[in-house]
Design a protein around this motif. Structure first.
Motif, PDB file in Angstrom:
ATOM      1  N   LYS A   1     -52.269 -35.882  13.146  1.00 48.11           N
ATOM      2  CA  LYS A   1     -52.098 -34.516  13.570  1.00 48.11           C
ATOM      3  C   LYS A   1     -53.441 -33.986  14.255  1.00 48.11           C
ATOM      4  CE  LYS A   1     -51.260 -32.134   9.786  1.00 48.11           C
ATOM      5  NZ  LYS A   1     -50.813 -31.478   8.762  1.00 48.11           N
ATOM      6  N   SER A   2     -54.423 -34.485  13.681  1.00 51.57           N
ATOM      7  CA  SER A   2     -55.864 -33.843  14.015  1.00 51.57           C
ATOM      8  C   SER A   2     -56.174 -34.482  15.408  1.00 51.57           C
ATOM      9  CB  SER A   2     -56.942 -34.163  13.111  1.00 51.57           C
ATOM     10  OG  SER A   2     -57.180 -35.745  12.964  1.00 51.57           O
TER      11      SER A   2
ATOM     12  N   ASP B   1     -52.802 -30.918  21.917  1.00 49.07           N
ATOM     13  CA  ASP B   1     -51.728 -29.687  21.565  1.00 49.07           C
ATOM     14  C   ASP B   1     -51.364 -29.400  22.859  1.00 49.07           C
ATOM     15  OD1 ASP B   1     -50.939 -27.665  20.293  1.00 49.07           O
ATOM     16  OD2 ASP B   1     -52.459 -26.338  20.078  1.00 49.07           O
ATOM     17  N   LYS B   2     -49.942 -29.375  22.913  1.00 48.02           N
ATOM     18  CA  LYS B   2     -49.201 -28.742  23.947  1.00 48.02           C
ATOM     19  C   LYS B   2     -48.497 -27.581  23.554  1.00 48.02           C
ATOM     20  CE  LYS B   2     -48.469 -33.337  25.649  1.00 48.02           C
ATOM     21  NZ  LYS B   2     -47.704 -34.344  26.141  1.00 48.02           N
ATOM     22  N   GLY B   3     -48.238 -26.374  24.458  1.00 43.75           N
ATOM     23  CA  GLY B   3     -47.566 -25.132  24.266  1.00 43.75           C
ATOM     24  C   GLY B   3     -48.457 -24.259  23.229  1.00 43.75           C
ATOM     25  N   ALA B   4     -48.046 -23.691  22.464  1.00 39.74           N
ATOM     26  CA  ALA B   4     -48.795 -22.572  21.568  1.00 39.74           C
ATOM     27  C   ALA B   4     -49.650 -23.557  20.721  1.00 39.74           C
ATOM     28  CB  ALA B   4     -47.763 -21.805  20.911  1.00 39.74           C
ATOM     29  N   PRO B   5     -50.731 -22.828  20.586  1.00 40.10           N
ATOM     30  CA  PRO B   5     -51.904 -23.491  19.509  1.00 40.10           C
ATOM     31  C   PRO B   5     -51.218 -23.959  18.275  1.00 40.10           C
ATOM     32  CG  PRO B   5     -52.864 -21.598  20.519  1.00 40.10           C
ATOM     33  CD  PRO B   5     -51.219 -21.719  20.945  1.00 40.10           C
ATOM     34  N   GLY B   6     -51.462 -24.992  17.740  1.00 42.76           N
ATOM     35  CA  GLY B   6     -50.841 -25.297  16.446  1.00 42.76           C
ATOM     36  C   GLY B   6     -49.605 -25.994  16.505  1.00 42.76           C
ATOM     37  N   PHE B   7     -48.864 -25.787  15.122  1.00 40.56           N
ATOM     38  CA  PHE B   7     -47.602 -26.509  15.294  1.00 40.56           C
ATOM     39  C   PHE B   7     -46.546 -25.393  16.063  1.00 40.56           C
ATOM     40  CE2 PHE B   7     -43.330 -26.975  13.522  1.00 40.56           C
ATOM     41  CZ  PHE B   7     -43.303 -28.309  13.444  1.00 40.56           C
TER      42      PHE B   7
ATOM     43  N   GLU C   1     -41.412 -26.353  19.803  1.00 42.44           N
ATOM     44  CA  GLU C   1     -40.888 -27.156  20.958  1.00 42.44           C
ATOM     45  C   GLU C   1     -41.749 -28.471  21.013  1.00 42.44           C
ATOM     46  OE1 GLU C   1     -40.871 -26.722  26.026  1.00 42.44           O
ATOM     47  OE2 GLU C   1     -41.279 -24.977  24.705  1.00 42.44           O
ATOM     48  N   TYR C   2     -42.945 -28.258  20.880  1.00 42.28           N
ATOM     49  CA  TYR C   2     -43.735 -29.830  20.715  1.00 42.28           C
ATOM     50  C   TYR C   2     -44.338 -30.258  19.556  1.00 42.28           C
ATOM     51  CZ  TYR C   2     -44.215 -28.854  25.651  1.00 42.28           C
ATOM     52  OH  TYR C   2     -43.988 -28.565  27.042  1.00 42.28           O
ATOM     53  N   GLY C   3     -44.032 -29.578  18.486  1.00 42.12           N
ATOM     54  CA  GLY C   3     -44.294 -29.975  17.035  1.00 42.12           C
ATOM     55  C   GLY C   3     -45.866 -29.742  17.005  1.00 42.12           C
ATOM     56  N   TRP C   4     -46.998 -30.808  16.605  1.00 42.74           N
ATOM     57  CA  TRP C   4     -48.317 -30.823  16.670  1.00 42.74           C
ATOM     58  C   TRP C   4     -48.761 -31.355  18.020  1.00 42.74           C
ATOM     59  CZ3 TRP C   4     -50.421 -28.268  12.727  1.00 42.74           C
ATOM     60  CH2 TRP C   4     -49.783 -28.346  11.760  1.00 42.74           C
ATOM     61  N   GLY C   5     -47.959 -31.808  18.744  1.00 42.13           N
ATOM     62  CA  GLY C   5     -48.514 -31.834  20.223  1.00 42.13           C
ATOM     63  C   GLY C   5     -48.088 -33.551  20.710  1.00 42.13           C
ATOM     64  N   GLY C   6     -48.723 -33.884  21.544  1.00 43.03           N
ATOM     65  CA  GLY C   6     -48.549 -35.295  21.962  1.00 43.03           C
ATOM     66  C   GLY C   6     -49.381 -36.344  21.222  1.00 43.03           C
ATOM     67  N   VAL C   7     -49.081 -37.480  20.718  1.00 44.17           N
ATOM     68  CA  VAL C   7     -49.922 -38.318  20.159  1.00 44.17           C
ATOM     69  C   VAL C   7     -51.213 -39.105  20.863  1.00 44.17           C
ATOM     70  CG1 VAL C   7     -50.329 -40.310  18.593  1.00 44.17           C
ATOM     71  CG2 VAL C   7     -48.298 -38.788  18.173  1.00 44.17           C
TER      72      VAL C   7
END
Length: 140
Positions: free
Chosen positions: A30-31, A35-41, A44-50
């Protein structure tokens, strides 16, 4: 991100850091996610791209989970049922079933092949005997 790619990244991280617990591994991914899209979770993207490079080079995460008491079992990604006589028995049974199925396929292939050949020979003989009297009547 697809589950296969994520599983591969988790395998790489586990190979480099085998002592990470599940909560620590989750926190690390997670850390270090981009981050993609809105900040945080977000939905659409969850936590972002790994990010595999960040996940492999980041320092070990400090989680808010309490430390395990000495002597208590540690949660691991490994199955508690790996190895032992049960696994061996299951493998032996699977091997016998697979081998039996293979033997059955081979037997049926040989049996049906012989049967088809016999049927072809019989039909040829019958056709030859039917054609023979007609030839004798014309020529005889």
């Amino acid at each position: 991100m697809s589950a296969a790619i994520l599983a591969g990244i988790v395998a790489l991280v586990r190979q480099k850091r085998p002592n990470l617990t599940l909560p620590q591994l989750h926190e690390l991914l997670k850390s270090t996610a981009t981050d993609k899209g809105a900040p945080g979770f977000d939905s659409e993207y969850g936590w972002g791209g790994v990010d595999p490079v960040k996940a492999l080079t980041a320092p070990d995460p400090v989680t808010s989970t309490p430390a395990a008491a000495p002597g208590s079992p540690r949660r691991s990604l490994r199955s508690p049922h790996s190895g032992g006589p049960t696994t061996f028995l299951a493998l032996a049974v699977a091997t016998v079933i697979w081998g039996g199925g293979l033997a059955l396929v081979i037997f049926l292939t040989v049996f049906l092949r012989r049967r088809i050949r016999r049927r072809i020979r019989r039909r040829r003989r019958e056709a030859a005997t039917r054609a023979e009297p007609a030839a004798n009547r014309r020529g005889g």
